[in-house]
Design an enzyme around this catalytic site. Structure first.
Site, PDB file in Angstrom:
ATOM      1  N   ASP A  95      62.124  81.620 -11.888  1.00  0.00           N
ATOM      2  CA  ASP A  95      60.748  81.223 -11.613  1.00  0.00           C
ATOM      3  C   ASP A  95      60.373  80.192 -12.684  1.00  0.00           C
ATOM      4  O   ASP A  95      61.063  80.071 -13.693  1.00  0.00           O
ATOM      5  CB  ASP A  95      59.870  82.483 -11.717  1.00  0.00           C
ATOM      6  CG  ASP A  95      58.411  82.174 -11.477  1.00  0.00           C
ATOM      7  OD1 ASP A  95      58.126  81.334 -10.613  1.00  0.00           O
ATOM      8  OD2 ASP A  95      57.553  82.767 -12.155  1.00  0.00           O
TER       9      ASP A  95
ATOM     10  N   THR B  33      59.807  77.811  -7.422  1.00  0.00           N
ATOM     11  CA  THR B  33      58.440  77.946  -7.907  1.00  0.00           C
ATOM     12  C   THR B  33      57.435  77.708  -6.795  1.00  0.00           C
ATOM     13  O   THR B  33      57.731  77.018  -5.822  1.00  0.00           O
ATOM     14  CB  THR B  33      58.183  76.948  -9.066  1.00  0.00           C
ATOM     15  OG1 THR B  33      56.813  76.970  -9.409  1.00  0.00           O
ATOM     16  CG2 THR B  33      58.571  75.532  -8.686  1.00  0.00           C
TER      17      THR B  33
END
Length: 1122
Positions: A443, A741
């Site tokens: 992430d 993301t």
């Protein structure tokens, strides 16, 4: 349509066959012919007309919907009746129907429906809704033992041993004592059950803690405290302010307007109102419902959207909220979006499972050879089974115990490592996976970055201000506002006429001071930030705002917004002297450096969306009446909106290279007439039924023309500590890093560069947005021509590529050194993980810090969670929990390497230990005319695998081939691990050959050297075997640890001590042969030198081979250590 159904259908079929013969698809005329006959003669049940709609839909042929329903009826009328139908296959159809019906009854889930919820009246609910209880347990009281046993006997190894142990209850097959088979199996199962029971109890305690949390519930009698598990649909729950340090992701929520004017809280029970809500669903970004109040005249209906809802576990930043419960338990959005975690099995365990199957085949082959050499005399099948049992030690049951204990030891070592404090191992079964990773999916926000924004740069076109020159801006702001203040006090008359004159005057080049003033004011006004104050007077909202009005210089002011970028901008304007002090839905107030309060009325707000990439606001200055439209957004969106300039594109590029997130700020002054015209068109567009979003966007775009460019801002999202060296280390280790993301494409690209995810020398290919198959095809071809460049792609484009060209896309993406996927949903993240697993077959690791990363973490072979600002959800769901991203380097390079290497050595050594004793048994049986008699009895067999060799063999979990510092300094060493060379069929075969050689030498040596003392053959061979095993452990060890030496001598001491007590076991075959251990014999020099000679012959060649191999073909790590 005037034709009968049958003729109409045949025309369709012929049309299709004709089309397909022209090369669209190949569809044979024979099928058309068969389908034609099946309409009239229904003998052939298999030629079902289910193909019809499929064919029509393939070519887009238009037909009446009713045709599909009437076709089967046409067939039914011609069906055979009664007994004839039943005999011709009807019974099969009936049985299948009954089975389907039973399965559907068992699997039937409650259908989710829309609901009507009365305020504060759970008893009025028409249906029974699920309890609001969390349950993460795998088993209940009844399913625990069957469930654990199933999980254990799913492995071939354990199932095999269960069968072998059960066979000992059959007298004809009984070989030794029952405990020699049942004790190890029972021990394995007991250890597993205890571990599972502890895990299950912990899960139960965590659930109990969550379900026992107290909430304030509003009743007719006032506030009462209720447990979380007792909350029902229709309850009124009070949500109060909670302090969350560092929380940045606040969302603005709106209460139902018609209940705001009630005099007291208790009046919520006196009104007759209900909420109509849609059925529970997965989508977290939308909600549809209506609020109806019946007792007012007329009845009030109010539309409800996602803005009016609070999620479970939400906290409120300021004030108090009273909410009515709509969904509970399993029907809440968060639970519906959580997938069941899978039981993760490591690659090493799967490889060992394959090797045990190979050993089983060897065992069967050996037993068949023995029976064949016996000549199939007597009840040969019974002899075959007895041989299978005799050689059953080829497959060692202690393998599972040793590996499980090893895994527990690795977990303990990871948690005790002072270099990675706070690391927690939550799944103890897969530490070896850390040493086999090829793909790392990470992430961005909170994982690579700290999610803390800092204002770094302001560019006005001719002049740029950085962190060291912010004081100049402050001076300009102080001067400009003090001049304005003196002008306004000197001229108390209305400034409206003079403003009109000004606007028609020729344009004068603005001073730097006035441009700074305009830019800072625009940044202070164009946002969605709300200042919040700590309340001291009371708890209610009125006192809060009363206090705010009196005292804006409150030290406890905090800013809240859904974007941390906006908070950083507003905090910066405060630092240079222009402070946002108050905001509500209709106005906002700024405080000038001189303490003067400036009020602006908010006329319109156009929020940021991922499509528009910009946000706008129209405000009216209270003092002058001026209407100004401010806008800020990404450079790609704003470059076409602002007036022509020659610096914007270049400066945006410069800032992006510095790793800054850029925003372009612009403004446009509007006259009263212009604004009124806009407002009318805007309201009209908002009321339209069709294409509302497009019409609204078109009206707003009519304003977005020739805007005055004010400034360019640069904000830095600070990277986590040591992110750059960690990513570089992982890249050098051969790990491919994918960043997934939910952020914007520009931001993701910017962070990929600043974190060195993409190295400076690499190009970046930004995958253009695609929405159709053709576009995807062209874009993939363009990407195919690029070499060694990182890929940046958005979630929408990714979805299109995977829909049409899944294999091609994954193949191309896997060749990239790095991939960035932006605007990814949580389910998309998990889908990408599964794609990599499916297409590459390599091991994946996912790392994240928020609830949106949980599905990705659970889908990966190895999930790592970071305890961050977004809570503990990711770290609790992960297999390993760390406190900082930089710890992942040591976790993989050092602990991953050691865990894999040690388990591989341990697994193969335990197999060798079983193979060597089986080889000796085979030699013994062949010498004794292929008799199925055991060589070693009862305790000797149990002792061999436990007390005599267990500690030295298990001490291999302390072995290491490379020092931790060396592993971190040369991450390239990690590449070798991913090839899986430490445990392969090649290394396994080498160990098999060693076992056969040593087993043969030990047994034949004992028989040759002790011909005169033949009765002592058991004592002799067993002593030599124990010594050989201890020497082999010493040969396998690469780095000695003091505990290893202790284990070696302790085991040898135990064996020598036990010789005195276990004399009855040292006879040949059964005790009835009458050969007992002669203590006088084993103390003679003859015995000692002969045992030593056998041991030297079995071990010395291997030591010589190892020395030669290290001399002429050393492994890569040994070159470094030397």
């Amino acid at each position: 349509h005037s034709m009968p159904i049958k003729e109409r259908t045949i025309i369709c079929l012929v049309y299709f066959c004709d089309r397909r013969h022209r090369g669209v698809y190949c569809y044979s005329p024979a099928i058309a012919k068969r389908l034609y006959f099946s309409l009239y003669q229904v003998e052939d049940e298999s030629s079902h007309l289910d193909e019809m709609p499929l064919m029509m839909s393939e070519e887009g042929f238009e037909n009446d919907e009713s045709d599909y329903h009437t076709l089967p009826r046409a067939r039914v009328s011609h069906r055979k009746r009664g007994l004839e139908w039943f005999i011709c296959g009807g019974w099969k159809f009936l049985c299948a129907s009954c089975c389907d019906w039973l399965i559907n009854i068992c699997r039937r889930k409650k259908e989710l429906k829309a609901r009507t919820v009365w305020l504060g009246c759970p008893e009025k609910c028409e249906e029974k809704y699920p309890r609001n209880a969390i349950k993460n347990q795998k088993y209940n009281f009844f399913t625990f033992i069957p469930g654990v046993l199933y999980e254990q006997f799913k492995f071939f190894l354990n199932l095999y041993f269960l069968v072998v142990s059960c066979s000992q209850f059959v007298p004809a097959l009984k070989i030794g004592y029952l405990y020699t088979y049942w004790a190890p199996l029972g021990f394995v199962l007991a250890v597993t059950m205890v571990r599972e029971a502890v895990d299950e109890f912990r899960r139960y305690q965590r659930d109990k803690e969550m379900n026992s949390q107290l909430y304030s519930k509003l009743t007719i009698r006032g506030k009462v405290q209720v447990k979380s598990s007792d909350i029902q649909v229709g309850d009124l729950i009070i949500v109060e302010k909670v302090d969350l340090d560092g929380e940045t992701d606040w969302k603005l929520k709106v209460a139902v307007s018609c209940t705001q004017r009630l005099p007291a809280l208790g009046d919520l029970f006196s009104i007759s109102a209900y909420v109509y809500a849609q059925k529970p669903q997965l989508d977290i970004h939308s909600f549809e419902g209506t609020f109806t109040r019946e007792d007012s005249d007329p009845t009030v209906h109010e539309s409800l959207s996602i803005e009016n809802t609070l999620w479970a576990s939400t906290v409120v930043a300021s004030g108090t909220v009273i909410g009515v419960v709509i969904y509970t338990g399993k029907e809440t959005r968060s639970v519906m979006n959580t997938s069941n975690p899978k039981n993760k099995v490591g690659l090493l365990d799967l490889e060992l499972n394959q090797l045990t199957k190979a050993l089983f085949l060897a065992l069967v082959a050996l037993s068949i050879v023995m029976v064949t050499l016996q000549g199939f005399v007597g009840p040969w099948y019974r002899n075959l089974f007895r041989f299978l049992l005799l050689f059953s030690y080829i497959i060692p049951i202690s393998l599972r115990v040793n590996l499980d204990m090893g895994k527990a030891a690795y977990g303990w070592m990871i948690m005790k490592d002072d270099n990675i404090p706070g690391t927690v191992v939550r799944t103890s079964t897969i530490p070896e996976e850390l040493g086999r990773l090829v793909y790392l999916l990470t992430d961005k926000t909170g994982t690579l970055t700290q999610n803390e924004m800092i204002f770094k740069r302001l560019h006005l076109g001719t002049v740029s201000y950085g962190t060291d020159t912010m004081d100049e801006i402050q001076n300009h702001i102080v001067n400009s506002y003090s001049q304005m203040h003196s002008q306004s006090s000197g001229n108390s008359t209305s400034s409206t006429p003079s403003r009109k004159v000004q606007s028609s005057a020729p344009k004068v080049r603005k001073t730097v001071s006035s441009r700074i003033h305009e830019a800072v004011k625009a940044i202070a006004l164009c946002h969605n930030v709300t200042p919040v104050y700590e309340s001291h007077a009371g708890v209610t909202g009125e006192t809060e705002y009363a206090e705010v009005d009196q005292n804006f210089s409150d030290e406890n002011r905090t800013y809240q917004a859904s974007s941390p970028d906006e908070v950083a901008l507003v905090q910066w304007t405060e630092s240079v002297g222009l402070t946002l002090v108050n905001r509500d839905l209709t106005s906002m107030q700024l405080k000038s450096p001189g303490g003067q309060i400036l009020t602006y009325y908010i006329l319109q707000v156009f929020p940021f969306t991922s499509e528009s990439k910009r946000m706008g606001i129209i405000v009216r200055d209270e003092s002058t009446g001026e209407i100004t439209f401010y806008m800020k957004g990404a450079d790609v969106a704003m470059s076409t909106i602002v007036q022509y300039n020659d610096w914007l594109e270049e400066e945006c590029g410069n800032m992006a290279r510095e790793g800054l997130r850029t925003l372009v700020v612009a403004k446009k002054s509007l006259t009263e007439e212009q604004y009124q015209d806009f407002e009318n068109r805007y309201n009209q567009a908002k009321l339209s039924i069709h294409d509302r979003a497009l019409k609204v966007a078109a009206v707003v775009e009519s304003l977005e023309r020739e805007m005055e460019l004010l400034c360019l801002t640069g904000v830095e999202d600070q990277l986590q500590a040591d992110v750059r060296p960690t990513l570089e280390m992982l890249r050098n280790a051969g790990i491919k890093i994918w960043m997934l993301t939910g952020d914007k494409l520009e931001t993701a690209t910017c962070i990929a560069k600043s974190s060195h995810l993409v190295s400076r020398t690499q190009d970046i290919h930004i995958f253009r947005p695609v929405i159709s198959r053709g576009e995807a095809h062209l874009e993939l071809n363009a990407f195919r021509r690029k070499h060694d460049c990182a890929l940046v792609i958005s979630g929408d484009s990714l979805e299109v590529c995977l829909k049409y060209y899944e294999h091609e896309f994954v193949e191309l993406a896997c060749q990239c050194p790095a991939v960035v996927c932006c605007r990814c949903s949580p389910t998309q993240k998990a889908h990408i993980v599964k794609l990599l697993q499916h297409h590459t077959g390599k091991r994946t690791c996912a790392i994240g810090d928020g609830g949106n990363d949980v599905s990705m973490i659970q889908a990966a072979d190895c999930g790592i969670g970071i305890e961050g600002k977004e809570g503990k959800q990711a770290s609790l769901a992960a297999d390993f929990s760390i406190t900082q991203f930089k710890h992942i380097g040591r976790l993989l390079m050092v602990h991953g390497r050691n865990s894999y290497k040690r388990s591989a050595a341990l697994g193969q050594f335990v197999m060798h230990r079983g193979l060597i004793i089986s080889t000796m048994q085979a030699v013994f049986s062949s010498v004794f005319y292929f008799a199925s008699i055991p060589l070693y009895q009862g305790f000797l067999m149990v002792g061999y695998a436990t007390i005599y060799t267990m500690f030295p063999v298990f001490s291999l979990v302390l072995d290491q081939d490379v020092k931790p510092e060396m592993a971190l300094l040369y991450p390239e060493l990690y590449k070798d691990l991913t090839k899986g060379r430490s445990l392969s069929f090649k290394t396994f075969l080498i160990w098999v050959l060693i076992s056969i050689y040593q087993g043969g030498i030990l047994m034949y040596g004992a028989l040759l050297l002790f011909e005169s003392e033949f009765v002592h053959v058991v004592a002799i061979s067993f002593t030599a075997l124990i010594l050989t095993e201890l020497l082999m452990v010493a040969l396998t060890i690469r780095t000695w640890h003091w505990l290893m030496v202790v284990a070696e001598f302790f085991s040898l001491g135990c064996y020598v001590a036990s010789l005195a007590f276990l004399n009855e076991y040292f006879g040949i075959g059964r005790v009835s042969f009458g050969a007992f251990l002669d203590v006088a014999f084993i103390t003679t020099v003859t015995f000692l030198w002969k045992v030593s000679a056998i041991t030297v012959v079995s071990c010395l060649p291997l030591y010589i081979l190892k020395y030669l191999k290290r001399k002429f073909s050393p492994p890569s790590y040994s070159k470094l250590t030397s």
